[in-house]
Write an enzyme that holds these catalytic residues in place. Sequence first.
Site, PDB file in Angstrom:
ATOM      1  N   ILE A 145       5.580  23.872   4.978  1.00  0.00           N
ATOM      2  CA  ILE A 145       5.693  24.997   5.848  1.00  0.00           C
ATOM      3  C   ILE A 145       5.330  24.718   7.209  1.00  0.00           C
ATOM      4  O   ILE A 145       3.283  24.651   7.850  1.00  0.00           O
ATOM      5  CB  ILE A 145       4.589  25.716   5.732  1.00  0.00           C
ATOM      6  N   PRO A 146       5.872  24.504   8.209  1.00  0.00           N
ATOM      7  CA  PRO A 146       5.902  23.941   9.763  1.00  0.00           C
ATOM      8  C   PRO A 146       5.242  24.071  10.696  1.00  0.00           C
ATOM      9  O   PRO A 146       5.910  24.633  11.638  1.00  0.00           O
ATOM     10  CB  PRO A 146       7.534  22.912   9.956  1.00  0.00           C
ATOM     11  N   CYS A 147       4.161  24.409  10.499  1.00  0.00           N
ATOM     12  CA  CYS A 147       2.988  24.677  11.421  1.00  0.00           C
ATOM     13  C   CYS A 147       3.543  23.999  13.406  1.00  0.00           C
ATOM     14  O   CYS A 147       2.877  25.145  13.973  1.00  0.00           O
ATOM     15  CB  CYS A 147       1.742  25.706  11.249  1.00  0.00           C
ATOM     16  N   HIS A 148       3.512  23.131  12.680  1.00  0.00           N
ATOM     17  CA  HIS A 148       3.784  22.216  14.117  1.00  0.00           C
ATOM     18  C   HIS A 148       4.506  22.943  14.847  1.00  0.00           C
ATOM     19  O   HIS A 148       4.542  22.560  16.216  1.00  0.00           O
ATOM     20  CB  HIS A 148       3.722  20.957  13.847  1.00  0.00           C
ATOM     21  N   ARG A 149       5.816  23.411  14.502  1.00  0.00           N
ATOM     22  CA  ARG A 149       6.688  24.109  14.968  1.00  0.00           C
ATOM     23  C   ARG A 149       6.663  25.020  15.994  1.00  0.00           C
ATOM     24  O   ARG A 149       7.570  25.738  16.212  1.00  0.00           O
ATOM     25  CB  ARG A 149       7.641  23.983  14.539  1.00  0.00           C
TER      26      ARG A 149
END
Length: 187
Positions: A145-149
Amino acid sequence: MSDSTQTETVVSALFDTAIGLCAIAWHGDTVVRFQLPEASEEQTLARITRPFDGSPVPESAPGPVIIEAIAGIRAHLDGAVDALRWIEVDLRGVPEFHRAVYAVTRAIDPGHTLSYGDIAGRIGAPGSAQAVGQALGRNPVPLIIPCHRVLAADHALHGFSAPGGIGTKARLLEIERTPGFGEPMLF
């Protein structure tokens, strides 16, 4: 994403990647936690094995589906960019608001970003950008779940709670060839 009743023991494994030693925890063929590298192997292991329901998480050899997930994560971190949406995750026990935030976040393609406010609007909760940030800070499966995006409204890298902070966030965005990260600016 699985919502079935958990009947299997959660186990974990450490594995090397281009950015360092990561860890993954799963039950059956479903990932329940992912850990980006900490400062040491011991810290990474301690973080992924912190208790689930009061029980420590033992290390185990992964089966074929988790081996494939690990291979996908490694390839992604090596630059063979993959959205990793095919990896099944179990978010049972995660508050509904967080699940909504994670669903929108997981739909962000590599190389693209949204703001915390964008996500708040997409889940029908405009004005809740701070709560979106808090939910992402509790993301049990970063990268998958790409929270860095997810960026601040000014597109700045603020408050990334994963190990390495905003440096790690910038590195992940650079790996994904996100415009403005890891490339010279023309203007």
